[in-house]
Write a protein that holds these residues in place. Structure first.
Motif, PDB file in Angstrom:
ATOM      1  N   GLU A 162      46.502  61.005  84.992  1.00 43.96           N
ATOM      2  CA  GLU A 162      47.771  61.552  84.527  1.00 43.96           C
ATOM      3  C   GLU A 162      48.935  60.635  84.907  1.00 43.96           C
ATOM      4  N   LEU A 163      48.901  60.062  86.096  1.00 43.84           N
ATOM      5  CA  LEU A 163      49.966  59.153  86.522  1.00 43.84           C
ATOM      6  C   LEU A 163      50.080  57.961  85.578  1.00 43.84           C
ATOM      7  N   LEU A 164      48.946  57.435  85.172  1.00 38.77           N
ATOM      8  CA  LEU A 164      48.949  56.298  84.253  1.00 38.77           C
ATOM      9  C   LEU A 164      49.500  56.713  82.889  1.00 38.77           C
ATOM     10  N   LEU A 165      49.106  57.883  82.417  1.00 38.56           N
ATOM     11  CA  LEU A 165      49.631  58.386  81.141  1.00 38.56           C
ATOM     12  C   LEU A 165      51.142  58.560  81.214  1.00 38.56           C
ATOM     13  N   GLU A 166      51.628  59.146  82.300  1.00 39.57           N
ATOM     14  CA  GLU A 166      53.070  59.370  82.446  1.00 39.57           C
ATOM     15  C   GLU A 166      53.832  58.050  82.459  1.00 39.57           C
ATOM     16  N   LYS A 167      53.252  57.044  83.099  1.00 39.85           N
ATOM     17  CA  LYS A 167      53.892  55.728  83.125  1.00 39.85           C
ATOM     18  C   LYS A 167      53.961  55.138  81.724  1.00 39.85           C
ATOM     19  N   MET A 168      52.881  55.279  80.976  1.00 41.34           N
ATOM     20  CA  MET A 168      52.854  54.777  79.603  1.00 41.34           C
ATOM     21  C   MET A 168      53.905  55.478  78.746  1.00 41.34           C
ATOM     22  N   LEU A 169      54.003  56.797  78.887  1.00 38.29           N
ATOM     23  CA  LEU A 169      54.986  57.552  78.112  1.00 38.29           C
ATOM     24  C   LEU A 169      56.406  57.143  78.482  1.00 38.29           C
ATOM     25  N   GLU A 170      56.644  56.989  79.774  1.00 37.52           N
ATOM     26  CA  GLU A 170      57.981  56.612  80.239  1.00 37.52           C
ATOM     27  C   GLU A 170      58.383  55.239  79.738  1.00 37.52           C
ATOM     28  N   GLU A 171      57.467  54.281  79.844  1.00 37.60           N
ATOM     29  CA  GLU A 171      57.770  52.918  79.415  1.00 37.60           C
ATOM     30  C   GLU A 171      57.910  52.826  77.893  1.00 37.60           C
ATOM     31  N   SER A 172      57.069  53.548  77.172  1.00 37.94           N
ATOM     32  CA  SER A 172      57.149  53.485  75.705  1.00 37.94           C
ATOM     33  C   SER A 172      58.443  54.122  75.207  1.00 37.94           C
ATOM     34  N   GLU A 173      58.926  55.152  75.912  1.00 31.26           N
ATOM     35  CA  GLU A 173      60.198  55.767  75.540  1.00 31.26           C
ATOM     36  C   GLU A 173      61.378  54.826  75.794  1.00 31.26           C
ATOM     37  N   LYS A 174      61.178  53.869  76.694  1.00 33.86           N
ATOM     38  CA  LYS A 174      62.207  52.862  76.959  1.00 33.86           C
ATOM     39  C   LYS A 174      62.151  51.716  75.952  1.00 33.86           C
ATOM     40  N   GLY A 175      61.124  51.742  75.091  1.00 35.59           N
ATOM     41  CA  GLY A 175      61.012  50.709  74.068  1.00 35.59           C
ATOM     42  C   GLY A 175      59.824  49.783  74.224  1.00 35.59           C
TER      43      GLY A 175
END
Length: 254
Positions: A127-140
């Protein structure tokens, strides 16, 4: 090849393609020994490159294959080793080596390593890895934007979780969260495997009874609405629900 090169045949000097192909082979074979050899070859490449041999510079494929080999190895702390390689890629990317920055496939391989491995908090780490991916992708940063495989792998990590009631409860909530999220994003859609995996979450982490049967029925209805209620989904319904409930669900006209 290395022996021939050491004996003076420069035409047989191993390069990045050679090393990466062998590591990829280990990734496809799987097993504890394959994971060990893949990591060993990667470190050998890094050492040679750091000593000035530019012909053996590891690339994204090299690292991804090493991560995959570790994930399939089932050796102790294999997932943690895979994540360490991912972090090394992130660090190199931050220093300007953009060709070595990890992509979605690399992240997916690490999440899959946790799903396959023996880590007690595997669902949380996934889940931590998924959250990081979502956060970074939302930043572009679309390079690591989650895809269907990402969410499925997190759900699978939850389904394969083990431990006491607290760990299992947390794993269930993580699996449920990932299942809900995959239905929220326009760029990412569930597959039939998504439903199979979440039904497996219910089977492994929710006690038998009405609550599990009722939720499984709602999940099956949702799969029908998306046109994804294939044979594998139906088979998983039979494994998850009590026999009478499963027959009723599968014979209903949703």
């Amino acid at each position: 090849m290395k022996e021939k090169y050491a004996q003076g045949d420069t035409s047989l000097k191993p390069d990045t393609v050679c090393y990466s192909s062998v590591i990829d082979g280990y990734a496809k074979v799987g097993g504890e020994e394959a994971g060990f050899r893949a990591e060993e070859l990667l470190r050998e490449m890094e050492n040679l490159y750091n000593e000035g041999d530019s012909d053996v510079k590891p690339n994204t494929r090299t690292y991804r294959s090493a991560i995959t080999a570790l994930g399939k190895s089932r050796q102790p702390r294999a997932a943690e080793k895979a994540e360490q390689i991912l972090e090394e890629m992130e660090y190199m990317g931050s220093l300007g080596a953009h060709d070595l920055a990890p992509n979605t496939i690399c992240y997916n391989a690490v999440i899959d390593a946790y799903a396959r491995g023996r880590t007690i908090d595997k669902a949380y780490r996934a889940e931590l890895l998924l959250e990081k991916m979502l956060e970074e992708s939302e930043k572009g940063n679309t390079l690591i934007r989650p895809d269907t495989i990402t969410f499925n792998s997190v759900i699978n990590a939850a389904a394969r979780s083990f431990g006491d009631s607290i760990v299992r409860r947390e794993a269930y909530l993580i699996g449920l969260g990932a299942f809900k999220k995959i239905h929220e994003y326009e760029y990412c859609k569930p597959s039939s495997i998504t439903y199979v995996l979440f039904l497996n979450v219910l089977k492994n982490l929710v006690e038998e009874g009405d609550a599990r049967d009722n939720m499984a029925e709602r999940i099956f209805q949702l799969s029908v609405s998306f046109g994804l209620a294939n044979g594998k989904v139906r088979e998983q319904v039979r494994k998850t629900c009590s026999p009478l409930v499963a027959e009723r669900i599968l014979s209903s006209n949703y």
